[in-house]
Scaffold this motif. Structure first.
Motif, mmCIF file in Angstrom:
data_model
loop_
_atom_site.group_PDB
_atom_site.id
_atom_site.type_symbol
_atom_site.label_atom_id
_atom_site.label_comp_id
_atom_site.label_asym_id
_atom_site.label_seq_id
_atom_site.Cartn_x
_atom_site.Cartn_y
_atom_site.Cartn_z
ATOM 1 N N VAL A 174 1.895 2.155 85.199
ATOM 2 C CA VAL A 174 1.591 2.216 83.764
ATOM 3 C C VAL A 174 1.223 3.651 83.423
ATOM 4 C CG1 VAL A 174 0.083 1.394 81.913
ATOM 5 C CG2 VAL A 174 0.806 -0.176 83.723
ATOM 6 N N TYR A 175 1.972 4.257 82.494
ATOM 7 C CA TYR A 175 1.778 5.664 82.169
ATOM 8 C C TYR A 175 1.628 5.832 80.661
ATOM 9 C CZ TYR A 175 3.841 5.810 86.816
ATOM 10 O OH TYR A 175 4.109 5.588 88.152
ATOM 11 N N TYR A 176 0.791 6.773 80.282
ATOM 12 C CA TYR A 176 0.587 7.070 78.869
ATOM 13 C C TYR A 176 1.263 8.389 78.527
ATOM 14 C CZ TYR A 176 -2.669 3.209 78.901
ATOM 15 O OH TYR A 176 -3.209 1.948 79.010
ATOM 16 N N GLY A 177 2.165 8.333 77.564
ATOM 17 C CA GLY A 177 2.943 9.517 77.243
ATOM 18 C C GLY A 177 4.250 9.513 78.012
ATOM 19 N N ALA A 178 4.954 10.631 77.905
ATOM 20 C CA ALA A 178 6.305 10.703 78.461
ATOM 21 C C ALA A 178 6.337 10.633 79.979
ATOM 22 C CB ALA A 178 6.988 11.987 77.985
ATOM 23 N N ALA A 179 5.339 11.245 80.660
ATOM 24 C CA ALA A 179 5.282 11.215 82.124
ATOM 25 C C ALA A 179 6.635 11.536 82.740
ATOM 26 C CB ALA A 179 4.769 9.863 82.622
ATOM 27 N N MET A 180 7.211 12.658 82.336
ATOM 28 C CA MET A 180 8.558 13.004 82.787
ATOM 29 C C MET A 180 8.634 13.207 84.292
ATOM 30 S SD MET A 180 9.939 15.455 79.717
ATOM 31 C CE MET A 180 8.437 16.402 79.609
ATOM 32 N N THR A 181 7.491 13.441 84.936
ATOM 33 C CA THR A 181 7.485 13.594 86.393
ATOM 34 C C THR A 181 7.920 12.314 87.089
ATOM 35 O OG1 THR A 181 5.125 13.001 86.395
ATOM 36 C CG2 THR A 181 5.666 15.343 86.366
ATOM 37 N N GLU A 182 7.839 11.174 86.391
ATOM 38 C CA GLU A 182 8.187 9.894 87.011
ATOM 39 C C GLU A 182 9.630 9.488 86.744
ATOM 40 O OE1 GLU A 182 6.010 8.714 88.999
ATOM 41 O OE2 GLU A 182 4.443 10.110 88.354
ATOM 42 N N ALA A 183 10.361 10.271 85.960
ATOM 43 C CA ALA A 183 11.707 9.860 85.554
ATOM 44 C C ALA A 183 12.625 9.651 86.751
ATOM 45 C CB ALA A 183 12.301 10.882 84.593
ATOM 46 N N LEU A 184 12.630 10.599 87.693
ATOM 47 C CA LEU A 184 13.544 10.492 88.836
ATOM 48 C C LEU A 184 13.218 9.304 89.724
ATOM 49 C CD1 LEU A 184 13.996 14.247 89.827
ATOM 50 C CD2 LEU A 184 15.708 12.716 88.851
ATOM 51 N N THR A 185 11.932 8.933 89.795
ATOM 52 C CA THR A 185 11.560 7.791 90.631
ATOM 53 C C THR A 185 12.027 6.473 90.025
ATOM 54 O OG1 THR A 185 9.383 7.499 89.578
ATOM 55 C CG2 THR A 185 9.509 9.044 91.407
ATOM 56 N N CYS A 186 12.419 6.503 88.745
ATOM 57 C CA CYS A 186 12.870 5.288 88.067
ATOM 58 C C CYS A 186 14.381 5.114 88.126
ATOM 59 C CB CYS A 186 12.423 5.313 86.598
ATOM 60 S SG CYS A 186 10.638 5.344 86.366
ATOM 61 N N LYS A 187 15.043 5.888 88.935
ATOM 62 C CA LYS A 187 16.501 5.857 88.970
ATOM 63 C C LYS A 187 17.012 4.450 89.296
ATOM 64 C CE LYS A 187 20.456 8.452 90.702
ATOM 65 N NZ LYS A 187 20.910 9.587 91.532
ATOM 66 N N GLY A 188 17.835 3.927 88.389
ATOM 67 C CA GLY A 188 18.439 2.612 88.584
ATOM 68 C C GLY A 188 17.538 1.445 88.271
ATOM 69 N N GLU A 189 16.288 1.683 87.884
ATOM 70 C CA GLU A 189 15.343 0.596 87.644
ATOM 71 C C GLU A 189 15.338 0.182 86.168
ATOM 72 O OE1 GLU A 189 11.512 1.745 89.046
ATOM 73 O OE2 GLU A 189 12.132 1.906 91.148
ATOM 74 N N ASP A 190 14.715 -0.948 85.902
ATOM 75 C CA ASP A 190 14.520 -1.432 84.535
ATOM 76 C C ASP A 190 13.121 -1.022 84.091
ATOM 77 O OD1 ASP A 190 17.033 -2.697 84.615
ATOM 78 O OD2 ASP A 190 16.144 -4.472 85.554
ATOM 79 N N VAL A 191 13.034 -0.132 83.108
ATOM 80 C CA VAL A 191 11.742 0.385 82.667
ATOM 81 C C VAL A 191 11.475 -0.036 81.224
ATOM 82 C CG1 VAL A 191 11.980 2.360 84.211
ATOM 83 C CG2 VAL A 191 12.617 2.593 81.805
ATOM 84 N N PHE A 192 10.195 0.031 80.843
ATOM 85 C CA PHE A 192 9.785 -0.369 79.497
ATOM 86 C C PHE A 192 9.049 0.776 78.811
ATOM 87 C CE2 PHE A 192 10.816 -4.329 81.362
ATOM 88 C CZ PHE A 192 11.065 -5.221 80.329
ATOM 89 N N ILE A 193 9.275 0.892 77.514
ATOM 90 C CA ILE A 193 8.565 1.850 76.670
ATOM 91 C C ILE A 193 7.955 1.075 75.517
ATOM 92 C CG2 ILE A 193 8.797 3.824 75.101
ATOM 93 C CD1 ILE A 193 11.069 4.834 76.868
ATOM 94 N N VAL A 194 6.664 1.289 75.277
ATOM 95 C CA VAL A 194 5.988 0.599 74.185
ATOM 96 C C VAL A 194 5.677 1.613 73.089
ATOM 97 C CG1 VAL A 194 4.036 -0.842 73.521
ATOM 98 C CG2 VAL A 194 4.976 -1.007 75.834
ATOM 99 N N GLY A 195 6.182 1.360 71.883
ATOM 100 C CA GLY A 195 5.942 2.259 70.768
ATOM 101 C C GLY A 195 7.172 2.388 69.897
ATOM 102 N N ALA A 196 6.965 2.898 68.671
ATOM 103 C CA ALA A 196 8.080 2.982 67.732
ATOM 104 C C ALA A 196 8.126 4.320 67.016
ATOM 105 C CB ALA A 196 7.971 1.851 66.702
ATOM 106 N N GLY A 197 7.387 5.308 67.509
ATOM 107 C CA GLY A 197 7.404 6.626 66.899
ATOM 108 C C GLY A 197 8.428 7.540 67.545
ATOM 109 N N ASN A 198 8.467 8.774 67.088
ATOM 110 C CA ASN A 198 9.431 9.731 67.628
ATOM 111 C C ASN A 198 9.224 9.981 69.112
ATOM 112 O OD1 ASN A 198 10.693 9.962 65.200
ATOM 113 N ND2 ASN A 198 10.165 12.088 64.833
#
Length: 553
Positions: free
Chosen positions: A356-380
């Motif tokens: 569970v991460y707050y904000g973009a947490a771009m450092t975790e993007a590569l670890t999510c390769k091929g996975e099903d991820v969720f984003i909560v929010g509706a802003g830019n």
């Protein structure tokens, strides 16, 4: 880059000295020759080389040594440097043992003592081996390395801090052989360690704080001077703009940031509606350029450091930092922005940083390769994160409480999301629970119209559920609204009257608080426009108001 190492090991000091002399004479210009007369000490040397991420090209090792034979040493050395070439030095009587050990210790060659003349009996053999090693050699990463589990909140903190401060790093999973080995070299077996940070000189920190990392990588955490014309708290776009304009116009300027320059904008994967960048700009790149620009004009940047108190002393504002140090300033600009709100549902606290991460947490993007991820929010910010993560994840599921994205997200982002095949938008949906012990394993969501509850497996969720200002430290100094946003200008004048305690014969300036000489800009200010461009504009305007204030006192 440090020269690759040639290690010479022999318990006979006279033989070792002769061997070292021959090796230095032939290879000293290209390799660093290290000698040892103890196998145990040599293994410790190899571990230190590994912690410094240096390379070892060749081991030249005597077979007959007390406590540990050459073959036994090489068997253990292979675990540390598996690609290093290995040569065994033997007496004539040991040739059979050497031959039998070729497969056991994966020895590349064995040499008989003595090796004179080296031009005929040593150098040609070593030259061939070193040439083969050089052909497959890939220079090691020379920056900071972090070791730990993907699910460690301490590891996430270290990675995020390094990334946001634009410090290149390499992550080594503790579950890999390399990561586990490095951890064993640096930490005793009875010490629990969630995160290990190793620096280029081989020094390391166990589960370090951001301040400890900052001191090691050369960031400034304390002010150089006791007094400034302008102090700015917060290094988002507004604070950075104020720093650029303040310093460029001759003000002694200090910028204090509690985490990393850039603020929330600095974590954005791509800002596409900022003037002058038709192809979009990475938030981190924009922040890095602004930091360079501010420093070019002489701004002193203190980070990571937190302001915990401000006191008034006549015309001066006394700023107290978290480490107890103080500085004095004529004027103060508050640009602390806002922080993402935290979930208050089962599992949220224990799984923060572990899926569970707050904000973009771009450092975790590569670890999510091929996975099903969720984003909560509706802003830019949520939309930008969805577009970015869709390049790596198998699917990105955007969880939206409302019935449409159009109420809070820019149209260009909505258009991009509709065009990307692996982004799914779940409207009228909220997260009810996070499921997992040591890491996020699933989430429970429910539809607010149908009441349907669904449990979906996932290892990563990124939250953008609104934001709030962190202004409690100002509660006895400046006036704020019921949500904690700072009142400025006309908003700071109750019923059109001067603020309580106002001491000068004019109304507060547009960006000035109820305290003369203290200004608020950017997202932390009540009724501000939540855009990067407007924050930058307020930073520039605030400096002009600072000049007007200084001219009047």
């Amino acid at each position: 880059m440090a020269k690759p190492v040639i290690l010479a090991l022999d318990d006979d000091l006279e033989v070792l000295q002769a061997l070292e002399l021959d090796l230095r004479k032939e290879y000293g210009d290209r390799f660093r020759v290290v000698r040892s007369n103890s196998a145990k000490t040599a293994l410790e040397v190899l571990q230190k080389l590994k912690l410094r991420n240096e390379s070892a090209a060749l081991f030249l090792v005597d077979q007959r040594m007390p406590q540990m034979s050459g073959v036994e040493f090489l068997e253990r050395a292979i675990e540390i440097f598996p690609l290093t070439k290995r040569v065994l030095l033997t007496a004539y009587a040991d040739t059979n043992a050497a031959i039998h050990a070729i497969n056991k210790a994966k020895i590349d060659y064995y040499l008989l003592k003595p090796w004179n003349p080296p031009q005929e009996r040593l150098y040609p053999i070593l030259n061939d081996l070193l040439e083969v090693w050089q052909a497959s050699f890939r220079p090691p990463f020379e920056g900071v390395r972090v070791v730990g589990s993907r699910w460690s909140p301490k590891l996430h903190q270290a990675k995020d801090f390094l990334a946001r401060n634009h410090v290149p790093y390499q992550w080594l999973n503790i579950e890999s052989d390399e990561g586990d080995r490095l951890l064993s070299y640096a930490v005793s077996s009875d010490t629990k360690c969630q995160a290990l940070v190793i620096f280029p000189d081989g020094s390391h920190l166990i589960e370090p704080t951001n301040t400890q990392i900052a001191e090691k990588i050369g960031l400034k955490t304390r002010p150089n001077m006791p007094f400034y014309d302008l102090a700015i708290v917060g290094a988002g776009p507004a604070g950075l703009a104020a720093a650029v304009y303040g310093a460029s116009e001759g003000l002694r300027t200090v910028l204090i940031e509690r985490e990393a320059p850039g603020g929330q904008a600095g974590t954005s994967s791509r800002i596409e509606n900022y003037l002058g960048f038709p192809g979009g700009v990475h938030g981190g790149d924009l922040a890095k350029r602004a930091v360079t620009q501010a420093q070019k004009f002489g701004t002193e940047i203190i980070s990571p450091q937190e302001v915990v108190d401000v006191r008034l002393n006549g015309q001066y504002r006394l700023v107290t930092l978290a480490d107890g140090s103080q500085l004095s300033t004529h004027t103060l600009i508050i640009a602390t922005g806002v922080s993402y709100r935290k979930f208050n549902i089962p599992g949220s606290e224990k799984l923060t940083g572990a899926g569970v991460y707050y904000g973009a947490a771009m450092t975790e993007a590569l670890t999510c390769k091929g996975e099903d991820v969720f984003i909560v929010g509706a802003g830019n910010s949520a939309g930008q994160a969805a577009v970015y993560l869709s390049k790596y994840a198998g699917s990105v599921n955007l969880v939206v409480r409302g019935d449409s994205l159009k109420k809070s997200m820019s149209q260009y982002l909505i258009d991009q999301i509709e065009e990307i095949g692996n982004i799914n938008v779940k409207l009228l949906t909220q997260v009810k629970e996070f499921i997992g012990e040591d890491k996020l394993e699933a989430i429970s969501i429910f539809n607010s119209i149908t009441g349907e509850v669904e449990t979906i497996p996932t290892n990563a969720l990124f939250s953008f559920i609104g934001a709030k200002p962190r202004t409690d430290w100002l509660q006895n100094i400046v006036e704020r609204d019921e949500n904690g946003f700072i009142l400025t200008g006309a908003s700071a004048m109750p019923n059109g009257r001067s603020p309580k305690g106002w001491t000068i014969e004019r109304d507060p300036f547009f960006l000035e608080t109820n305290v003369p000489g203290i200004f608020a800009i950017g997202d932390v200010r009540c009724n501000s426009v939540k855009r990067v461009a407007s924050a930058v504009g307020e930073g520039a305007i605030a400096v002009q108001l600072v000049h007007q204030y200084l001219a009047s006192v």
